[in-house]
Design a protein around this motif. Structure first.
Motif, PDB file in Angstrom:
ATOM      1  N   LEU A  15       0.847  -1.185   0.000  1.00 57.20           N
ATOM      2  CA  LEU A  15       0.000   0.000   0.000  1.00 57.20           C
ATOM      3  C   LEU A  15       0.888   1.242   0.000  1.00 57.20           C
ATOM      4  O   LEU A  15       1.755   1.380   0.874  1.00 57.20           O
ATOM      5  CB  LEU A  15      -0.891  -0.013   1.241  1.00 57.20           C
ATOM      6  N   THR A  18      -3.543   6.624  -0.986  1.00 55.31           N
ATOM      7  CA  THR A  18      -4.960   6.560  -1.352  1.00 55.31           C
ATOM      8  C   THR A  18      -5.153   7.185  -2.729  1.00 55.31           C
ATOM      9  O   THR A  18      -4.349   8.007  -3.178  1.00 55.31           O
ATOM     10  CB  THR A  18      -5.814   7.330  -0.332  1.00 55.31           C
ATOM     11  N   SER A  19      -6.263   6.800  -3.355  1.00 51.14           N
ATOM     12  CA  SER A  19      -6.596   7.375  -4.665  1.00 51.14           C
ATOM     13  C   SER A  19      -6.693   8.888  -4.572  1.00 51.14           C
ATOM     14  O   SER A  19      -6.259   9.606  -5.472  1.00 51.14           O
ATOM     15  CB  SER A  19      -7.914   6.803  -5.163  1.00 51.14           C
ATOM     16  N   GLU A 121      -5.072   0.249  -8.506  1.00 54.97           N
ATOM     17  CA  GLU A 121      -5.910   1.060  -7.627  1.00 54.97           C
ATOM     18  C   GLU A 121      -7.111   0.193  -7.280  1.00 54.97           C
ATOM     19  O   GLU A 121      -7.759  -0.358  -8.177  1.00 54.97           O
ATOM     20  CB  GLU A 121      -6.342   2.295  -8.424  1.00 54.97           C
ATOM     21  N   ASN A 125      -7.520   2.706  -2.710  1.00 56.05           N
ATOM     22  CA  ASN A 125      -6.107   2.620  -2.325  1.00 56.05           C
ATOM     23  C   ASN A 125      -5.237   2.306  -3.537  1.00 56.05           C
ATOM     24  O   ASN A 125      -5.715   1.725  -4.508  1.00 56.05           O
ATOM     25  CB  ASN A 125      -5.891   1.527  -1.271  1.00 56.05           C
ATOM     26  N   TYR A 127      -1.701   0.418  -4.775  1.00 52.76           N
ATOM     27  CA  TYR A 127      -0.743  -0.610  -4.373  1.00 52.76           C
ATOM     28  C   TYR A 127       0.346  -0.766  -5.429  1.00 52.76           C
ATOM     29  O   TYR A 127       0.099  -0.576  -6.614  1.00 52.76           O
ATOM     30  CB  TYR A 127      -1.441  -1.962  -4.222  1.00 52.76           C
TER      31      TYR A 127
END
Ligand code: FES
Length: 153
Positions: A15, A18-19, A121, A125, A127
């Motif tokens: 991770l 965030t988007s 995405e 989130n 990655y």
């Protein structure tokens, strides 16, 4: 944001943010298990590439983006190498002689020099999953440690 602890999970994804934290044209620079990776959102697509330049350890991850014959390249701020953010290929333009004068020739690939990684995405989130396989030149610089230290491992 801390990466996923792979020791506790079989999920190879890390991770990185965030988007919401990655707008169009934006970047996330993450340190994942000591490796520096930059994630870019460009024309709606995500790309992940080693942040440290294979050539001499420059800050490739903060370089400008340039279209090179339809390929999105990140330009290293130090010596202006052009690296394809999709493939990690480095491009060069050899000179050619024409009528007794040197002119720039066509852009050509030196092959893959910078490691690119998978990035997705999901549920808000972002990655990164490390790519594997044959050693790439940027592997030697990915952890941003002094040359002497790299040689020991
Ligand atoms: Fe990136 Fe030299 S360090 S081009």
């Amino acid at each position: 944001m801390e990466p996923v602890d792979d020791a506790k999970s079989a999920d190879p994804r890390h991770l990185v943010g965030t988007s919401n934290s990655l707008a169009e044209g934006g970047r996330i620079h993450a340190k994942i298990e000591g490796r520096y990776v930059s994630v870019l959102r460009l024309n709606g697509n995500l790309h992940a590439i080693d942040s440290i330049c294979f050539h001499a350890g420059g800050p490739l991850g903060i370089g400008e983006i340039e279209d090179l014959n339809g390929k999105n390249c990140i330009i290293c701020p130090w010596h202006h190498y052009k690296i394809d953010i999709e493939t990690g290929e480095k491009y060069y333009q050899a000179g050619v002689w024409e009528n007794g004068k040197m002119k720039p020739g066509a852009w050509q690939s030196n092959g893959v020099k910078q490691r690119v990684h998978s990035t997705i995405e999901e549920n808000g989130n972002i990655y990164v999953t490390f790519s594997k396989g044959t050693l790439v030149d940027s592997d030697g610089y990915a952890y941003n440690v002094p040359c002497g230290e790299r040689m020991k491992s």
